[in-house]
Design an enzyme around this catalytic site. Sequence first.
Site, PDB file in Angstrom:
ATOM      1  N   LEU A 130     106.741  37.242 -53.599  1.00 43.97           N
ATOM      2  CA  LEU A 130     105.316  37.508 -53.810  1.00 43.97           C
ATOM      3  C   LEU A 130     105.095  39.009 -54.037  1.00 43.97           C
ATOM      4  CD1 LEU A 130     102.348  36.515 -53.759  1.00 43.97           C
ATOM      5  CD2 LEU A 130     102.367  36.851 -51.280  1.00 43.97           C
ATOM      6  N   GLU A 132     105.233  43.000 -54.873  1.00 49.51           N
ATOM      7  CA  GLU A 132     105.713  43.817 -55.993  1.00 49.51           C
ATOM      8  C   GLU A 132     105.557  45.283 -55.599  1.00 49.51           C
ATOM      9  OE1 GLU A 132     103.819  42.553 -59.641  1.00 49.51           O
ATOM     10  OE2 GLU A 132     104.554  40.487 -59.393  1.00 49.51           O
ATOM     11  N   GLY A 136     101.238  44.950 -52.359  1.00 52.10           N
ATOM     12  CA  GLY A 136     101.766  44.458 -51.083  1.00 52.10           C
ATOM     13  C   GLY A 136     100.691  43.653 -50.378  1.00 52.10           C
ATOM     14  N   TRP A 161     111.076  44.104 -52.168  1.00 51.83           N
ATOM     15  CA  TRP A 161     111.308  43.792 -50.751  1.00 51.83           C
ATOM     16  C   TRP A 161     111.791  42.372 -50.514  1.00 51.83           C
ATOM     17  CZ3 TRP A 161     111.003  48.129 -48.210  1.00 51.83           C
ATOM     18  CH2 TRP A 161     110.033  49.074 -48.526  1.00 51.83           C
ATOM     19  N   THR A 163     113.601  39.392 -49.230  1.00 59.27           N
ATOM     20  CA  THR A 163     114.618  38.965 -48.271  1.00 59.27           C
ATOM     21  C   THR A 163     115.535  37.965 -48.983  1.00 59.27           C
ATOM     22  OG1 THR A 163     113.060  39.274 -46.464  1.00 59.27           O
ATOM     23  CG2 THR A 163     114.971  37.878 -45.999  1.00 59.27           C
ATOM     24  N   ARG A 272     121.546  48.784 -12.081  1.00 61.15           N
ATOM     25  CA  ARG A 272     121.423  50.240 -11.992  1.00 61.15           C
ATOM     26  C   ARG A 272     120.881  50.655 -10.621  1.00 61.15           C
ATOM     27  NH1 ARG A 272     123.170  55.147 -13.688  1.00 61.15           N
ATOM     28  NH2 ARG A 272     121.484  56.689 -13.725  1.00 61.15           N
ATOM     29  N   GLN A 340     112.581  52.051 -21.738  1.00 58.55           N
ATOM     30  CA  GLN A 340     112.143  52.814 -20.556  1.00 58.55           C
ATOM     31  C   GLN A 340     112.880  52.346 -19.301  1.00 58.55           C
ATOM     32  OE1 GLN A 340     110.233  55.267 -21.197  1.00 58.55           O
ATOM     33  NE2 GLN A 340     109.854  56.043 -19.147  1.00 58.55           N
ATOM     34  N   GLU A 367     105.251  39.556 -43.956  1.00 57.07           N
ATOM     35  CA  GLU A 367     104.391  38.363 -44.091  1.00 57.07           C
ATOM     36  C   GLU A 367     102.941  38.668 -43.737  1.00 57.07           C
ATOM     37  OE1 GLU A 367     106.039  34.592 -43.164  1.00 57.07           O
ATOM     38  OE2 GLU A 367     108.067  35.270 -43.627  1.00 57.07           O
ATOM     39  N   THR A 369     100.829  42.523 -43.042  1.00 55.14           N
ATOM     40  CA  THR A 369     100.848  43.497 -41.945  1.00 55.14           C
ATOM     41  C   THR A 369      99.876  43.024 -40.858  1.00 55.14           C
ATOM     42  OG1 THR A 369      99.014  44.797 -42.820  1.00 55.14           O
ATOM     43  CG2 THR A 369     101.236  45.387 -43.596  1.00 55.14           C
TER      44      THR A 369
HETATM   45  C1  LIG Z   1     112.194  44.114 -44.423  1.00 58.75           C
HETATM   46  C2  LIG Z   1     111.129  43.537 -45.301  1.00 58.75           C
HETATM   47  C3  LIG Z   1     111.293  42.257 -45.828  1.00 58.75           C
HETATM   48  C4  LIG Z   1     110.325  41.725 -46.687  1.00 58.75           C
HETATM   49  N1  LIG Z   1     110.537  40.487 -47.256  1.00 58.75           N
HETATM   50  C5  LIG Z   1     109.673  40.037 -48.204  1.00 58.75           C
HETATM   51  C6  LIG Z   1     109.947  38.813 -48.914  1.00 58.75           C
HETATM   52  O1  LIG Z   1     110.949  38.125 -48.669  1.00 58.75           O
HETATM   53  N2  LIG Z   1     109.077  38.426 -49.895  1.00 58.75           N
HETATM   54  C7  LIG Z   1     107.967  39.152 -50.202  1.00 58.75           C
HETATM   55  O2  LIG Z   1     107.225  38.735 -51.095  1.00 58.75           O
HETATM   56  N3  LIG Z   1     107.672  40.315 -49.538  1.00 58.75           N
HETATM   57  C8  LIG Z   1     108.501  40.769 -48.558  1.00 58.75           C
HETATM   58  N4  LIG Z   1     108.229  41.949 -47.884  1.00 58.75           N
HETATM   59  C9  LIG Z   1     107.052  42.725 -48.258  1.00 58.75           C
HETATM   60  C10 LIG Z   1     105.974  42.733 -47.188  1.00 58.75           C
HETATM   61  O3  LIG Z   1     105.315  41.495 -47.185  1.00 58.75           O
HETATM   62  C11 LIG Z   1     105.044  43.920 -47.505  1.00 58.75           C
HETATM   63  O4  LIG Z   1     105.760  45.097 -47.158  1.00 58.75           O
HETATM   64  C12 LIG Z   1     103.743  43.843 -46.752  1.00 58.75           C
HETATM   65  O5  LIG Z   1     102.967  42.782 -47.235  1.00 58.75           O
HETATM   66  C13 LIG Z   1     102.938  45.148 -46.871  1.00 58.75           C
HETATM   67  O6  LIG Z   1     102.849  45.585 -48.191  1.00 58.75           O
HETATM   68  P1  LIG Z   1     103.192  47.117 -48.541  1.00 58.75           P
HETATM   69  O7  LIG Z   1     104.511  47.421 -47.926  1.00 58.75           O
HETATM   70  O8  LIG Z   1     103.037  47.287 -49.998  1.00 58.75           O
HETATM   71  O9  LIG Z   1     102.109  47.973 -47.761  1.00 58.75           O
HETATM   72  P2  LIG Z   1     100.608  48.284 -48.250  1.00 58.75           P
HETATM   73  O10 LIG Z   1      99.924  47.044 -48.645  1.00 58.75           O
HETATM   74  O11 LIG Z   1     100.647  49.414 -49.221  1.00 58.75           O
HETATM   75  O12 LIG Z   1      99.952  48.789 -46.889  1.00 58.75           O
HETATM   76  C14 LIG Z   1     100.105  50.112 -46.377  1.00 58.75           C
HETATM   77  C15 LIG Z   1      99.254  50.210 -45.112  1.00 58.75           C
HETATM   78  O13 LIG Z   1      97.863  50.009 -45.443  1.00 58.75           O
HETATM   79  C16 LIG Z   1      97.330  48.962 -44.646  1.00 58.75           C
HETATM   80  N5  LIG Z   1      96.316  48.252 -45.421  1.00 58.75           N
HETATM   81  C17 LIG Z   1      96.405  47.804 -46.711  1.00 58.75           C
HETATM   82  N6  LIG Z   1      95.260  47.211 -47.071  1.00 58.75           N
HETATM   83  C18 LIG Z   1      94.430  47.257 -46.000  1.00 58.75           C
HETATM   84  C19 LIG Z   1      93.099  46.799 -45.736  1.00 58.75           C
HETATM   85  N7  LIG Z   1      92.388  46.156 -46.654  1.00 58.75           N
HETATM   86  N8  LIG Z   1      92.563  47.040 -44.515  1.00 58.75           N
HETATM   87  C20 LIG Z   1      93.285  47.693 -43.561  1.00 58.75           C
HETATM   88  N9  LIG Z   1      94.539  48.141 -43.751  1.00 58.75           N
HETATM   89  C21 LIG Z   1      95.106  47.927 -44.948  1.00 58.75           C
HETATM   90  C22 LIG Z   1      98.521  48.085 -44.299  1.00 58.75           C
HETATM   91  O14 LIG Z   1      98.279  47.297 -43.149  1.00 58.75           O
HETATM   92  C23 LIG Z   1      99.595  49.135 -44.075  1.00 58.75           C
HETATM   93  O15 LIG Z   1      99.467  49.650 -42.780  1.00 58.75           O
HETATM   94  C24 LIG Z   1     109.164  42.474 -46.987  1.00 58.75           C
HETATM   95  C25 LIG Z   1     108.984  43.752 -46.423  1.00 58.75           C
HETATM   96  C26 LIG Z   1     109.952  44.281 -45.598  1.00 58.75           C
HETATM   97  C27 LIG Z   1     109.745  45.665 -45.027  1.00 58.75           C
END
Ligand SMILES: Cc1cc2nc3c(=O)[nH]c(=O)nc-3n(C[C@H](O)[C@H](O)[C@H](O)COP(=O)(O)OP(=O)(O)OC[C@H]3O[C@@H](n4cnc5c(N)ncnc54)[C@H](O)[C@@H]3O)c2cc1C
Length: 383
Positions: A130, A132, A136, A161, A163, A272, A340, A367, A369
Amino acid sequence: MSAPVIERALPTPEAHDLLGLTREIASAELLPRAADDEAAGRFPRDVLRTLGQAGLLSLPFPEEFGGGGQPYEVYLQVLEEVSRAWLSVGISVSVHGLATYPMATAGTRAQQQEWLPFMLSGEALGAYCLSEPQSGSDAAALITRAERDGDDYVVTGTKAWITHGGAADFYSVMTRTSDDGHRGITCLLVTAESDGLSSAPPERKMGANASRTAAVILDGVRVSQERRIGAEGTGFAIALSALDAGRLGIAACAVGLAQAALDAAVSYARDRRQFGRPIADFQGLQFMLADMATQVAAARALYLEAARLKDAGRTFSREAAMAKLFATDAAMRVTTDAIQVHGGYGYTQDFPVERYFREAKVLQIVEGTNQVQRMVIGRDLTR
Ligand SMILES: Cc1cc2nc3c(=O)[nH]c(=O)nc-3n(C[C@H](O)[C@H](O)[C@H](O)COP(=O)(O)OP(=O)(O)OC[C@H]3O[C@@H](n4cnc5c(N)ncnc54)[C@H](O)[C@@H]3O)c2cc1C
């Protein structure tokens, strides 16, 4: 000292046997390797085959297609025990289920007959695509394009990202088939041998390095229309529905990890000695352990409640988001406190708790944040 057996009110004798089998495999095949494979960043494909052969990769799917026919209430507790031994393997089991979910719930009967026996064979591994690079949390902003060409789609774009990226046998890919926002997204099944499909080198992460995460590149990949899951434009709804179930999996993974950290902390506190007695004798430390244990138990109760709603055919989206939010935040707190309890030794790689702490962090991100979970819960409360 071996980890204590968790008291569980399981619904059937079969479920008891499954949990027993899981604990056996976890202590024989997972626990002894976890630390070394994590340090080396080795993806344990062979361990996943072992779980597949034992039927543990396909538990919540229909028996008629090779699944285990187990309710989520049971599947998630198995997943918790797997993650207690090795989080990266638990994540793999959960993500394989996430990747299979679109076909199992939105595929036609003919597609299910063709594909589910392969997906549920225990040999195959799936990936869910999902995210890109530019989309995210705002997943509906995805731009990977699927253009019609005769009986095929031609798919071009990058999924970030992923998996199992580069290691999966099949990919459930959300693509854009029209510019109509979230209504322009379509789910396609792409198999690993497809021309034009490749993966980037694995991401260099702070933890869970035995869980392979890599960008997947689709460069003019031809996908027959027969491999479209659901109608054109329904891909986003399919993706979200898979995530509702997947979040329960991540909650169970988080509880397993937090339980492992609690087990390690209790064991260390008994051994400990300071001021002439075990540190476990000090009330200040007992209170910390009591809070940790209470958070683990509450997180377990929350995912089980959501699972029982799902098993009863009720809506469970809000409860799944609550379980994912609470369990992963609890895992972060409990793994922090486990360090801790270990004092300075907890800050070294000689004990597993620093690894648990690094692993917990990713569960607050994947899945959706934990901010996104709050959005799901808040919208459901106020709609
Ligand atoms: C180890 C790992 C495995 C993964 N596996 C998969 C996978 O198998 N398939 C897949 O499709 N994806 C996968 N992901 C992607 C994952 O789902 C995304 O990283 C996640 O959805 C967040 O997107 P982003 O990293 O682009 O962060 P962003 O969306 O850029 O967010 C950055 C920050 O802004 C916050 N934020 C964004 N919008 C809002 C809002 N409207 N209100 C408040 N806060 C907001 C977020 O909570 C975060 O703290 C994986 C990620 C990791 C790290």
